[in-house]
Design an enzyme around this catalytic site. Sequence first.
Site, PDB file in Angstrom:
ATOM      1  N   ASN A   1     -10.742  -2.808  -6.387  1.00  5.58           N
ATOM      2  CA  ASN A   1      -9.926  -1.915  -7.231  1.00  5.58           C
ATOM      3  C   ASN A   1     -10.495  -1.714  -8.638  1.00  5.58           C
ATOM      4  OD1 ASN A   1      -6.694  -2.935  -5.824  1.00  5.58           O
ATOM      5  ND2 ASN A   1      -8.019  -1.219  -5.277  1.00  5.58           N
TER       6      ASN A   1
ATOM      7  N   ASN B   1       1.301   3.437  -2.918  1.00  3.25           N
ATOM      8  CA  ASN B   1       1.838   3.888  -4.214  1.00  3.25           C
ATOM      9  C   ASN B   1       1.305   5.266  -4.580  1.00  3.25           C
ATOM     10  OD1 ASN B   1       2.939   1.363  -4.357  1.00  3.25           O
ATOM     11  ND2 ASN B   1       1.544   0.584  -5.932  1.00  3.25           N
TER      12      ASN B   1
ATOM     13  N   ASP C   1       0.826  -1.214   0.000  1.00  3.78           N
ATOM     14  CA  ASP C   1       0.000   0.000   0.000  1.00  3.78           C
ATOM     15  C   ASP C   1       0.860   1.264   0.000  1.00  3.78           C
ATOM     16  OD1 ASP C   1      -2.290   1.493   0.035  1.00  3.78           O
ATOM     17  OD2 ASP C   1      -2.708   1.204   2.169  1.00  3.78           O
TER      18      ASP C   1
ATOM     19  N   ARG D   1      -0.553   9.006 -10.220  1.00  2.00           N
ATOM     20  CA  ARG D   1      -0.593   7.797  -9.372  1.00  2.00           C
ATOM     21  C   ARG D   1       0.069   6.598 -10.047  1.00  2.00           C
ATOM     22  NH1 ARG D   1      -4.069   7.467  -5.271  1.00  2.00           N
ATOM     23  NH2 ARG D   1      -4.355   5.256  -5.636  1.00  2.00           N
TER      24      ARG D   1
ATOM     25  N   ARG E   1     -11.799   1.762  -9.371  1.00  2.00           N
ATOM     26  CA  ARG E   1     -10.932   2.953  -9.464  1.00  2.00           C
ATOM     27  C   ARG E   1     -11.107   3.600 -10.844  1.00  2.00           C
ATOM     28  NH1 ARG E   1      -5.372   2.601  -6.045  1.00  2.00           N
ATOM     29  NH2 ARG E   1      -6.356   1.903  -4.138  1.00  2.00           N
TER      30      ARG E   1
HETATM   31  C1  FPP Z   1      -2.092   0.263  -3.281  1.00  2.00           C
HETATM   32  O1  FPP Z   1      -1.620   1.571  -3.328  1.00  2.00           O
HETATM   33  C2  FPP Z   1      -1.533  -0.491  -4.376  1.00  2.00           C
HETATM   34  C3  FPP Z   1      -2.251  -1.033  -5.395  1.00  2.00           C
HETATM   35  C4  FPP Z   1      -3.700  -0.922  -5.514  1.00  2.00           C
HETATM   36  C5  FPP Z   1      -1.589  -1.745  -6.478  1.00  2.00           C
HETATM   37  C6  FPP Z   1      -0.368  -2.502  -6.090  1.00  2.00           C
HETATM   38  C7  FPP Z   1       0.379  -2.747  -7.311  1.00  2.00           C
HETATM   39  C8  FPP Z   1       1.721  -2.761  -7.425  1.00  2.00           C
HETATM   40  C9  FPP Z   1       2.659  -2.652  -6.307  1.00  2.00           C
HETATM   41  C10 FPP Z   1       2.354  -2.922  -8.753  1.00  2.00           C
HETATM   42  C11 FPP Z   1       2.357  -4.294  -9.233  1.00  2.00           C
HETATM   43  C12 FPP Z   1       1.026  -4.545  -9.764  1.00  2.00           C
HETATM   44  C13 FPP Z   1       0.721  -5.354 -10.732  1.00  2.00           C
HETATM   45  C14 FPP Z   1      -0.701  -5.417 -11.135  1.00  2.00           C
HETATM   46  C15 FPP Z   1       1.772  -6.169 -11.405  1.00  2.00           C
HETATM   47  P1  FPP Z   1      -2.679   2.760  -3.405  1.00  2.00           P
HETATM   48  O2  FPP Z   1      -2.846   3.141  -4.834  1.00  2.00           O
HETATM   49  O3  FPP Z   1      -3.932   2.377  -2.693  1.00  2.00           O
HETATM   50  O4  FPP Z   1      -1.908   3.875  -2.600  1.00  2.00           O
HETATM   51  P2  FPP Z   1      -2.549   5.040  -1.743  1.00  2.00           P
HETATM   52  O5  FPP Z   1      -3.273   4.367  -0.610  1.00  2.00           O
HETATM   53  O6  FPP Z   1      -1.350   5.800  -1.283  1.00  2.00           O
HETATM   54  O7  FPP Z   1      -3.430   5.824  -2.648  1.00  2.00           O
END
Ligand code: FPP
Length: 252
Positions: free
Chosen positions: A73, A27, A25, A38, A76
Amino acid sequence: MTKERLEKYGLNGYKIPSHVAVIMDGNGRWAKKRFWNRLKGHAEGEKRVDEIVRFSREIGVRYLTLYAFSSENWSRPRDEVDGLMSLLAQSVKKRRDLLLDNNIRLNFIGDLGNVPEKIREAALALSEETSSQSYEMTLTVALGYGSRDEILKAVKEIALQVKKGYLEVEDIDSQVMKKHLYTHDIPDPDLLLRTSGEIRISNYLLWQIAYSELYFTDVLWPDFKKENFVDAIKEYSNRERRFGKTTEQIRS
Ligand code: FPP
């Protein structure tokens, strides 16, 4: 596992969890801090996957289960979903050698029905290719995964077996349940790790983490390095897992 490898990371004498499950979590926040899109955060997050897979294999973790995309997801924004799917496609292509050279089996859990067909086929083909080799580690990617959906699916399948007379209600136990979960061929996680400071499970492996140690860190996933993983393993190793028993029972 060679002693030297563990020594290199200061992990000698520590218990290495056999199965680590990760909620990657943060990213989005990582990108936002830099005024970037993002998707740039997800792309950076994908690079960390490579590092953490290699490291896990090196120190002898047997199962690594990553939450790449939840069933929620899909709601989104369209461009983010498309971006994540194309990242998955690139990832599958780029990581083939890593998986084959290091005897890592790729496994998927979740409902892949909404994953674009071409990407799904490539992902499943690599999964099949890596499963036919003799493997030392299983990398499971949770994709379109939601734990409540998984449990409901299992309950429906079991109910149908009872209805058809193949199974008695009295015989339904946790082993029967396990057979119907996506994770039927992997053990339960020893350690569940979540990055980015959120202290929740978010519909991840609810049945499977009944006795897992939970570890939360404020580090955002794109910043999560080997050193952070080492910290998590040390903390895990220092905890005592009692599975509902007393300390004396565990130690006798
Ligand atoms: C959560 O961060 C992360 C995700 C929903 C995706 C995770 C994916 C990866 C690490 C890349 C590899 C993925 C694939 C499909 C190969 P968030 O976007 O919820 O972060 P935030 O809470 O800071 O907004």
